[in-house]
Design a protein around this motif. Structure first.
Motif, PDB file in Angstrom:
ATOM      1  N   GLU A 295      24.086  28.617  13.917  1.00 34.14           N
ATOM      2  CA  GLU A 295      24.658  28.845  12.587  1.00 34.14           C
ATOM      3  C   GLU A 295      25.004  30.310  12.345  1.00 34.14           C
ATOM      4  O   GLU A 295      26.007  30.629  11.726  1.00 34.14           O
ATOM      5  CB  GLU A 295      23.679  28.373  11.502  1.00 34.14           C
ATOM      6  N   ARG A 296      24.185  31.223  12.874  1.00 35.03           N
ATOM      7  CA  ARG A 296      24.427  32.648  12.631  1.00 35.03           C
ATOM      8  C   ARG A 296      25.723  33.137  13.277  1.00 35.03           C
ATOM      9  O   ARG A 296      26.216  34.225  12.945  1.00 35.03           O
ATOM     10  CB  ARG A 296      23.246  33.475  13.162  1.00 35.03           C
ATOM     11  N   THR A 297      26.283  32.350  14.186  1.00 32.14           N
ATOM     12  CA  THR A 297      27.502  32.764  14.878  1.00 32.14           C
ATOM     13  C   THR A 297      28.745  32.046  14.356  1.00 32.14           C
ATOM     14  O   THR A 297      29.812  32.168  14.958  1.00 32.14           O
ATOM     15  CB  THR A 297      27.382  32.493  16.388  1.00 32.14           C
TER      16      THR A 297
END
Length: 433
Positions: free
Chosen positions: A146-148
């Motif tokens: 998700e962070r990417t």
């Protein structure tokens, strides 16, 4: 600080590209969007820049509606089914159906069918394409952390858009080889089948269920699920304030973009003449596509950096203001070179906004609803663009030369800023995004 951010984004991009399944999704997207760009440009050449056919503003507006309405009509169906069925299977079936329909379109062009039946076949082709687009967007969160998501969208969506522009350029080149009449246009569009079949190959390489959905929040009957797709998508979006604010910004952009696109086609067809090495006509539209593609590419490179440094909220507002200023400074002179610069800013800034909103949807909407929200998103944006084109077609001069419509696009962007800021008030955390 900037150097640190740049290095961080480069490392993140390299890490994403080491993910085999993400690379496979890129290949799938590239082959599909290359075919899409080639088919749409081939159709535009066949109907608008074909010496065997005429094209007034209404015909051109109808052509744009043909290209855009499938995204709206099919959207609710695509959303509900993508949240219900194995997305891998949807991508495979939609690609195969699109290949068959492109074959029919090719035969129709070779046979010299009137524009009406061609538009109908194209509606079906692009309807199948809609399933592809929504499916690829909904599948992405299954393949990357998700962070990417912002960086992954920047890579996938941006490079996919550039590949679509390349497909359009291929269509222009193929028309030069095979001719600009119905026969040459038919041969040109047939090449889109190649990219579509490649998409099938890449989709089949995923395991069943790998692209989601992980959970199914649907009624037992498919018809009921489809019927409530837009309503469910609207509820999910309304409960995510950042998503609603993003919708407002993109609606303003799409309305302005619709007006600008209609004017660009008319100006290239009936007003502009060659300007040094710059060409008018269909080649001129290819130049606009190239400048737009450059803007899209640069947007993909800089968006993660901008979001990292300034926050998504400021980036969206700044992009709306930049493109408003660009339309004033580059659009109003209404000469070929400055119009190309306006296209660069319009599509580049629009892509920055889209990447930010895509990432918000993927982060804020649950997997059980994400397909429907993306479909609602596409439906609203494309209905807005078709509506703006229709209104502009009713008042634009036959040659496309209208300072008043350029001013209208500027006003729409400024209204977009106001609307986005008002919608953002529902999210008390927006200023730290």
């Amino acid at each position: 600080m900037t150097a640190v951010v740049d290095e961080k984004q480069k490392v993140l991009a390299r890490q994403l590209l080491t993910l085999r399944e993400f690379r496979r999704l890129l290949y799938l997207r590239f082959s599909s969007q290359w075919a899409d760009g080639l088919f749409q440009t081939g159709l535009a050449g066949a109907v608008i820049f074909n010496p065997e056919r005429g094209a007034d503003p209404l015909t051109i507006a109808t052509g744009f509606a043909t290209l855009l309405l499938p995204y709206s009509v099919v959207g609710p169906f695509a959303g509900a089914l993508l949240d219900r069925w194995d997305r891998r299977k949807v991508l495979v079936v939609a690609s195969l159906l699109r290949a068959v329909l492109i074959l029919f379109a090719t035969i129709g062009l070779l046979a010299g069918l009137p524009s009406g039946p061609l538009f109908l076949i194209s509606l079906l082709v692009l309807g199948a394409t809609r399933f592809m687009g929504s499916g690829l967007s909904a599948a992405l969160p299954h393949l990357v952390p998700e962070r990417t998501l912002v960086q992954a969208n920047a890579i996938a969506v941006t490079l996919g858009s550039v590949v679509a522009v390349v497909g359009g350029g291929c269509a222009i080149g193929l028309r030069k080889i095979f001719g600009e009449d119905d026969f040459g246009s038919g041969i040109t569009t047939s090449f889109a089948i190649v990219g579509t079949l490649l998409a099938v190959v890449f989709a089949l390489r995923y395991e069943r269920g790998r692209l989601g959905p992980d959970q199914v929040d649907e009624p037992s009957g498919t018809v009921v699920a489809v019927a409530r797709g837009l309503i469910d998508g609207a509820k999910a979006a309304w409960n995510a304030p950042r998503v609603i604010a993003g919708f407002v910004a993109l609606l303003a952009h799409r309305a302005s973009q619709g007006i600008a696109l209609l004017m660009a086609v008319l100006l290239m067809r009936y007003y502009f003449t060659d300007y040094g090495w710059l060409k008018a006509g269909l080649t001129g539209l290819g130049e606009i596509a190239a400048f737009a593609g450059a803007g899209i590419f640069i947007a993909g490179v800089i968006t993660p950096k901008l979001v990292e440094r300034f926050g998504r909220h400021k980036v969206i507002v700044g992009s709306l203001l930049v493109v408003a200023a660009g339309m004033a400074g580059l659009g109003l002179p209404m000469v070929l070179p400055t119009m190309l610069g306006a296209a660069f800013l319009l599509f580049g800034a629009g892509q920055v906004i889209k990447l930010c909103v895509d990432a918000v949807i993927q982060a804020d909407i649950g997997d059980e609803s994400i397909g429907r929200v993306f479909s609602l998103y596409d439906t609203l944006l494309n209905v807005m663009q078709v509506a703006s084109i229709a209104v502009a077609a009713a008042i634009v001069p036959a040659n496309g030369y209208s300072h008043g419509l350029i001013v209208a696009t500027i006003v729409l962007y400024l209204l977009g800023v106001v609307g986005y800021l008002l919608a953002s008030r529902r999210d008390h955390a927006t200023h730290v995004v």
